[in-house]
Design an enzyme around this catalytic site. Structure first.
Site, mmCIF file in Angstrom:
data_model
loop_
_atom_site.group_PDB
_atom_site.id
_atom_site.type_symbol
_atom_site.label_atom_id
_atom_site.label_comp_id
_atom_site.label_asym_id
_atom_site.label_seq_id
_atom_site.Cartn_x
_atom_site.Cartn_y
_atom_site.Cartn_z
ATOM 1 C CB SER A 136 -0.880 0.004 1.257
ATOM 2 O OG SER A 136 -1.518 1.257 1.444
ATOM 3 C CE1 TYR A 149 -4.558 -2.463 4.666
ATOM 4 C CE2 TYR A 149 -3.546 -0.303 4.484
ATOM 5 C CZ TYR A 149 -4.092 -1.429 3.896
ATOM 6 O OH TYR A 149 -4.162 -1.502 2.529
#
Length: 247
Positions: A136, A149
C-alpha cells in the site's frame, strides 16, 4: 510477467481491487481462481462472472494447506496473488485495539507469508511463474487512523524485497502491487471516499503497467507516487501532515 495465458490463484478476490483484477485478468485470457471465507459469495461470483472460487481463510494454516492441495490438483497454477487483507481503524490509547491489531497482522502479514510458503516450491517447478504481493502507499507514509494496517503493509514491502533477492536466479518473478487510496469498502467495510482513486482507473492503469513492462518489480500507478516517493524526494513530513490532516 506475461498478462495472458496464465493460471492465477488469488487469496481474497471477492470484492474491491481483488475482484476487479480477477475480472481483468480473466478478460485477458487467463484462468483465474479466487478465494475467500464466504462460500455463498464465491458461488455468486462464479455464476455472475464465471470466475472459479474456493473457500480459504488465510488466518488458518490448515485452510491454506487444503486450498493448495485442492487448487493445484485441478489447475497448473503459475501465478499467485496474495490479495487477502483487512483495514480497520484503531485507537492505540484504548487497550481493546489489540484484538484488531492481532487480526490485522494474522491476515495481512502472516496470511501472506503462510500462502507464499505453501506455494513457492510448487511455483518453482512451473513455467513463467510469478508472485504478486499487495502492499500500500501507506507502507511508506502512515495514516494515523490505521496503525497496524500501515505496519503490515510496510512489512509486506520489506518481505517482498527479501523474497525477490532470495529468488534471484530462479524463474520466479516477484512483483509488488502498491495501491493508493482506491474507491473500495476496504476501510472498516464503509463506503469509499469519492476523492479516492476510482477502482476502474486503478485496475486499468495497473494492467497497462504490467503489459508495458513485463519485468517490473513494483506496480506504481501515478497517484501513489505522492506516497511512495515522499521520503526519497524529501517531502515526507509535508506528506504525513497532508495525509493526516484530511482524516
Amino acid at each position: 510477467m506475461k498478462t495472458t495465458g496464465n493460471t492465477i490463484f488469488m487469496t481474497g478476490g471477492t470484492s474491491g481491487i481483488g475482484l476487479e483484477l480477477a475480472r481483468r485478468f480473466r478478460d485477458l485470457g487467463n484462468t483465474v481462481i479466487i478465494s475467500g471465507r464466504r462460500k455463498d459469495l464465491l458461488d455468486q461470483i462464479a455464476t455472475e462472472d464465471n470466475i472459479e472460487g474456493l473457500v480459504l481463510d488465510v488466518a488458518d494454516p490448515a485452510s491454506i494447506a487444503t486450498a493448495f492441495t485442492d487448487v493445484t490438483a485441478r489447475h497448473d497454477v503459475n501465478v499467485l496473488i496474495t490479495m487477502a487483507g483487512i483495514m480497520q481503524t484503531e485507537n492505540l490509547q484504548d487497550p481493546t485495539h489489540l484484538a484488531t491489531s492481532e487480526a490485522t497482522i494474522d491476515i495481512n502479514l502472516l496470511g501472506t507469508i503462510r500462502t507464499i510458503t505453501a506455494f513457492l516450491p510448487y511455483l518453482q517447478q512451473q513455467t513463467d511463474p510469478a508472485i504478486i504481493t499487495v502492499s500500500s502507499g501507506l507502507a511508506f507514509v502512515p495514516l494515523a487512523l490505521t496503525p497496524t494496517y500501515n505496519a503490515t503493509k510496510a512489512a509486506i514491502h520489506s518481505y517482498t524485497q527479501s523474497l525477490r533477492l532470495q529468488l534471484a536466479g530462479t524463474p520466479v518473478q516477484v512483483i509488488e502491487l502498491v495501491p493508493p487510496a482506491v474507491q473500495t469498502n476496504l476501510l472498516n467495510g464503509a463506503a469509499p471516499d469519492p476523492t479516492w482513486m476510482p477502482l476502474a482507473d486503478f485496475t486499468d492503469e495497473s494492467i497497462a503497467l504490467l503489459q508495458q513492462n513485463p519485468d517490473l518489480e513494483e506496480v506504481l500507478v501515478d497517484r501513489v507516487h505522492f506516497l511512495r516517493a515522499a521520503e526519497r524526494e524529501n517531502r515526507y513530513e509535508a506528506v504525513v501532515a497532508a495525509l493526516n490532516s484530511a482524516h
